[in-house]
Scaffold this motif. Structure first.
Motif, short mmCIF file in Angstrom:
data_model
loop_
_atom_site.label_atom_id
_atom_site.label_comp_id
_atom_site.label_asym_id
_atom_site.label_seq_id
_atom_site.Cartn_x
_atom_site.Cartn_y
_atom_site.Cartn_z
N UNK A 1 48.52 35.68 38.61
CA UNK A 1 47.57 36.21 38.05
C UNK A 1 46.58 35.29 37.27
N UNK A 2 47.02 34.24 36.67
CA UNK A 2 46.25 33.43 35.97
C UNK A 2 45.47 32.51 37.12
N UNK A 3 46.17 32.19 38.18
CA UNK A 3 45.40 31.59 39.53
C UNK A 3 44.21 32.20 39.87
N UNK A 4 44.53 33.65 40.11
CA UNK A 4 43.51 34.60 40.46
C UNK A 4 42.49 34.93 39.66
N UNK A 5 42.67 35.01 38.47
CA UNK A 5 41.71 35.10 37.35
C UNK A 5 40.76 33.81 37.34
N UNK A 6 41.39 32.70 37.39
CA UNK A 6 40.58 31.36 37.27
C UNK A 6 39.71 31.28 38.58
N UNK A 7 40.10 31.87 39.75
CA UNK A 7 39.63 31.50 40.86
C UNK A 7 38.46 32.79 40.92
N UNK A 8 38.54 33.91 40.50
CA UNK A 8 37.81 34.79 40.33
C UNK A 8 36.63 34.39 39.39
N UNK A 9 36.77 34.01 38.38
CA UNK A 9 35.68 33.47 37.50
C UNK A 9 35.08 32.30 37.96
N UNK A 10 35.49 31.35 38.53
CA UNK A 10 34.72 30.18 39.20
C UNK A 10 33.96 30.45 40.40
N UNK B 1 35.95 31.56 29.47
CA UNK B 1 35.42 32.85 29.20
C UNK B 1 36.30 33.76 30.12
N UNK B 2 37.06 33.27 31.12
CA UNK B 2 38.33 34.03 31.71
C UNK B 2 39.47 34.14 30.95
N UNK B 3 39.41 33.78 29.65
CA UNK B 3 40.76 33.52 28.92
C UNK B 3 41.69 32.47 28.93
N UNK B 4 41.29 31.34 29.95
CA UNK B 4 42.26 30.23 29.83
C UNK B 4 41.47 29.10 28.96
N UNK B 5 42.76 28.15 28.57
CA UNK B 5 42.25 26.88 28.01
C UNK B 5 41.89 25.75 29.24
N UNK B 6 40.63 25.45 28.91
CA UNK B 6 40.44 24.26 30.01
C UNK B 6 39.86 23.04 29.49
N UNK C 1 51.33 23.89 39.61
CA UNK C 1 52.34 22.91 39.33
C UNK C 1 51.80 21.87 38.33
N UNK C 2 50.57 21.12 38.66
CA UNK C 2 50.26 20.33 37.74
C UNK C 2 49.07 20.91 36.79
N UNK C 3 48.74 22.29 37.07
CA UNK C 3 47.86 22.78 36.18
C UNK C 3 46.41 22.40 36.21
N UNK C 4 45.92 22.10 37.48
CA UNK C 4 44.54 21.45 37.63
C UNK C 4 43.66 22.46 38.34
N UNK C 5 42.32 22.41 38.04
CA UNK C 5 41.39 23.09 39.16
C UNK C 5 40.48 22.34 39.32
N UNK D 1 37.32 17.73 37.97
CA UNK D 1 38.97 18.08 37.65
C UNK D 1 39.10 18.71 36.40
N UNK D 2 39.58 19.79 36.15
CA UNK D 2 39.91 20.42 34.97
C UNK D 2 41.45 20.67 34.70
N UNK D 3 41.71 20.40 33.48
CA UNK D 3 43.15 20.56 33.02
C UNK D 3 43.25 22.20 32.60
N UNK D 4 43.84 23.12 33.45
CA UNK D 4 43.76 24.58 33.05
C UNK D 4 45.39 24.90 32.84
N UNK D 5 45.33 26.05 31.93
CA UNK D 5 46.74 26.49 31.73
C UNK D 5 46.99 27.65 32.79
N UNK D 6 47.88 27.31 33.81
CA UNK D 6 48.02 28.05 34.81
C UNK D 6 49.60 28.45 34.87
N UNK D 7 49.74 29.59 34.59
CA UNK D 7 51.37 29.82 34.60
C UNK D 7 51.92 30.73 35.73
N UNK D 8 51.09 31.62 36.24
CA UNK D 8 51.68 32.64 37.17
C UNK D 8 50.16 32.89 38.30
#
Length: 109
Positions: free
Chosen positions: A14-23, A58-63, A37-41, A5-12
Motif C-alpha cells: 500500500x505504501x509503495x502504491x501510494x508513493x507511485x500514485x503521487x509521483x 504530501x502522500x503521507x510518507x517521510x522522504x 527493501x532499500x526504502x528508495x524511490x 534517488x529519495x529515501x522513503x519509508x516504504x513498509x508494504x
C-alpha cells in the motif's frame, strides 16, 4: 534529464502504491522505480527534486533526497562482448612429431 534517488519509508504494498500514485502525477518523468527493501524511490526525467520530495511527503510518507545526478548512460554496442566463432569451440592442442631424413627428430606442439 537527471536521476533522483529519495529515501522513503516504504513498509508494504500500500505504501509503495501510494508513493507511485503521487509521483506519477508529475510531468517530465521518464522512469520510476521503488525498492521496498532499500526504502528508495528512483526517478529519471526532467523533474525538480524538491517538488518530487514535497509530492512524496504530501502522500503521507517521510522522504529525503539521497542523490541527484545524471542517469546511467545506456550500454553501447562496443562494450558488449562478441561471441567466439563456432570453429573456436573445437580448438585443441595436438602434439605432432616430425622426423626428417638426414637429421634428428623434431617435435612441434
Amino acid at each position: 534529464m537527471k536521476k533522483i534517488v529519495l529515501k522513503v519509508n516504504i513498509h508494504c504494498q500500500k505504501c509503495k502504491r501510494d508513493v507511485l500514485k503521487a509521483v506519477t502525477k508529475l510531468t517530465g518523468i521518464n522512469q520510476v522505480t521503488v525498492d521496498g527493501e532499500k526504502g528508495t524511490l528512483t526517478v529519471v526525467g526532467d523533474v525538480d527534486p524538491v517538488l518530487l520530495t514535497e509530492t512524496v511527503r504530501k502522500s503521507g510518507k517521510v522522504a529525503e533526497i539521497m542523490s541527484v545526478g545524471p542517469p546511467k548512460p545506456p550500454e553501447t554496442k562496443s562494450s558488449v562482448k562478441k561471441p567466439l566463432p563456432p570453429w573456436c569451440y573445437d580448438c585443441q592442442l595436438v602434439p605432432v612429431s616430425y622426423v626428417p631424413y638426414d637429421s634428428g627428430p623434431c617435435s612441434i606442439l
